[in-house]
Scaffold this motif. Sequence first.
Motif, PDB file in Angstrom:
ATOM      1  N   SER A  93       0.843  -1.184   0.000  1.00 15.18           N
ATOM      2  CA  SER A  93       0.000   0.000   0.000  1.00 15.18           C
ATOM      3  C   SER A  93       0.883   1.240   0.000  1.00 15.18           C
ATOM      4  O   SER A  93       1.981   1.215   0.573  1.00 15.18           O
ATOM      5  CB  SER A  93      -0.891  -0.004   1.241  1.00 15.18           C
ATOM      6  N   GLY A 100      -6.470   1.984   1.852  1.00  9.49           N
ATOM      7  CA  GLY A 100      -7.589   1.118   1.503  1.00  9.49           C
ATOM      8  C   GLY A 100      -7.403   0.382   0.200  1.00  9.49           C
ATOM      9  O   GLY A 100      -8.226  -0.453  -0.162  1.00  9.49           O
TER      10      GLY A 100
ATOM     11  N   HIS B  29     -15.396  -1.140  11.922  1.00  9.44           N
ATOM     12  CA  HIS B  29     -14.562  -0.807  10.757  1.00  9.44           C
ATOM     13  C   HIS B  29     -15.330   0.115   9.830  1.00  9.44           C
ATOM     14  O   HIS B  29     -16.469  -0.171   9.460  1.00  9.44           O
ATOM     15  CB  HIS B  29     -14.151  -2.085  10.003  1.00  9.44           C
ATOM     16  N   SER B  31     -13.855   1.342   6.821  1.00  7.46           N
ATOM     17  CA  SER B  31     -13.380   1.212   5.436  1.00  7.46           C
ATOM     18  C   SER B  31     -13.757  -0.161   4.885  1.00  7.46           C
ATOM     19  O   SER B  31     -13.546  -1.187   5.535  1.00  7.46           O
ATOM     20  CB  SER B  31     -11.859   1.379   5.392  1.00  7.46           C
ATOM     21  N   SER B  33     -13.217  -2.332   1.247  1.00  6.21           N
ATOM     22  CA  SER B  33     -12.590  -2.405  -0.082  1.00  6.21           C
ATOM     23  C   SER B  33     -13.103  -3.638  -0.804  1.00  6.21           C
ATOM     24  O   SER B  33     -13.405  -4.649  -0.171  1.00  6.21           O
ATOM     25  CB  SER B  33     -11.066  -2.485   0.039  1.00  6.21           C
ATOM     26  N   GLU B  48     -12.688   1.387  -2.920  1.00  5.05           N
ATOM     27  CA  GLU B  48     -12.755   1.442  -1.470  1.00  5.05           C
ATOM     28  C   GLU B  48     -13.726   2.521  -1.049  1.00  5.05           C
ATOM     29  O   GLU B  48     -13.747   3.620  -1.648  1.00  5.05           O
ATOM     30  CB  GLU B  48     -11.382   1.740  -0.851  1.00  5.05           C
ATOM     31  N   PHE B  50     -15.148   4.693   2.372  1.00  2.64           N
ATOM     32  CA  PHE B  50     -14.854   5.087   3.743  1.00  2.64           C
ATOM     33  C   PHE B  50     -15.879   6.135   4.132  1.00  2.64           C
ATOM     34  O   PHE B  50     -16.016   7.156   3.454  1.00  2.64           O
ATOM     35  CB  PHE B  50     -13.430   5.649   3.863  1.00  2.64           C
ATOM     36  N   SER B  93     -12.564  -5.373   5.160  1.00  3.84           N
ATOM     37  CA  SER B  93     -12.781  -4.195   5.991  1.00  3.84           C
ATOM     38  C   SER B  93     -11.543  -3.921   6.821  1.00  3.84           C
ATOM     39  O   SER B  93     -10.730  -4.821   7.081  1.00  3.84           O
ATOM     40  CB  SER B  93     -14.019  -4.368   6.880  1.00  3.84           C
ATOM     41  N   SER B  94     -11.392  -2.659   7.211  1.00  3.62           N
ATOM     42  CA  SER B  94     -10.252  -2.290   8.048  1.00  3.62           C
ATOM     43  C   SER B  94     -10.623  -1.098   8.904  1.00  3.62           C
ATOM     44  O   SER B  94     -11.512  -0.310   8.562  1.00  3.62           O
ATOM     45  CB  SER B  94      -9.028  -1.967   7.187  1.00  3.62           C
ATOM     46  N   GLN B  99      -6.194  -5.116   6.284  1.00  6.83           N
ATOM     47  CA  GLN B  99      -7.523  -5.433   5.782  1.00  6.83           C
ATOM     48  C   GLN B  99      -7.854  -6.884   6.101  1.00  6.83           C
ATOM     49  O   GLN B  99      -7.011  -7.776   5.977  1.00  6.83           O
ATOM     50  CB  GLN B  99      -7.586  -5.206   4.274  1.00  6.83           C
TER      51      GLN B  99
END
Lengths: 114, 110
Positions: A93, A100, B29, B31, B33, B48, B50, B93-94, B99
């Motif tokens: 990343s 994300g 969570h 976020s 993606s 993604e 958010f 998800s994060s 993730q």
Amino acid sequence: DQQVKQNSPSLSVQEGRISILNCDYTNSMFDYFLWYKKYPAEGPTFLISISSIKDKNEDGRFTVFLNKSAKHLSLHIVPSQPGDSAVYFCAASDGGTSYGKLTFGQGTILTVHP
Amino acid sequence: KAGVTQTPRYLIKTRGQQVTLSCSPISGHRSVSWYQQTPGQGLQFLFEYFSETQRNKGNFPGRFSGRQFSNSRSEMNVSTLELGDSALYLCASSDVIEQFFGPGTRLTVL
């Protein structure tokens, strides 16, 4: 343009020995790296991660090493167990609001023989 | 905590149809993606979300779209399905960086 590469499609190891999985990247903006394990028909399972400010991170049998100058990271599994047999993906990343978005390598199939 | 859930797990559609996939993230969570996995292209990032906003987008055509609701649940939609859309669709998800993935939805387009 494949920014994350796992050049070994497969790796075979004897139970109890060390498994070393390698990953190279080309994008110098990548600053966070992750390893995932995946079984068929399941989602990837997070294993371990490392920030670019470190060169090593350990979690139990798993250790990830990062060589920023070589743009190379590796995952060491010691000792290897038959249950570790799966596909391993490295991912990267480039930080900030882009955390994300992960860029994945093509994966390495690890087989651990009893 | 419960993990990431995706519904349905399997789906068969024909060319030209549209499909909606659903993802419920880990509680807390924000976020979510989405990724597409195919044998030829591997795992590729779709987009993604958010806090109900699309924050990142991959290189997929406009037929692929998504949204996120106020409870962080997310949906992705594929319109005018093509044979090449057959794949495993994964959501993750994060809350910070790492993730966590759901089991995926296997979409087959006939």
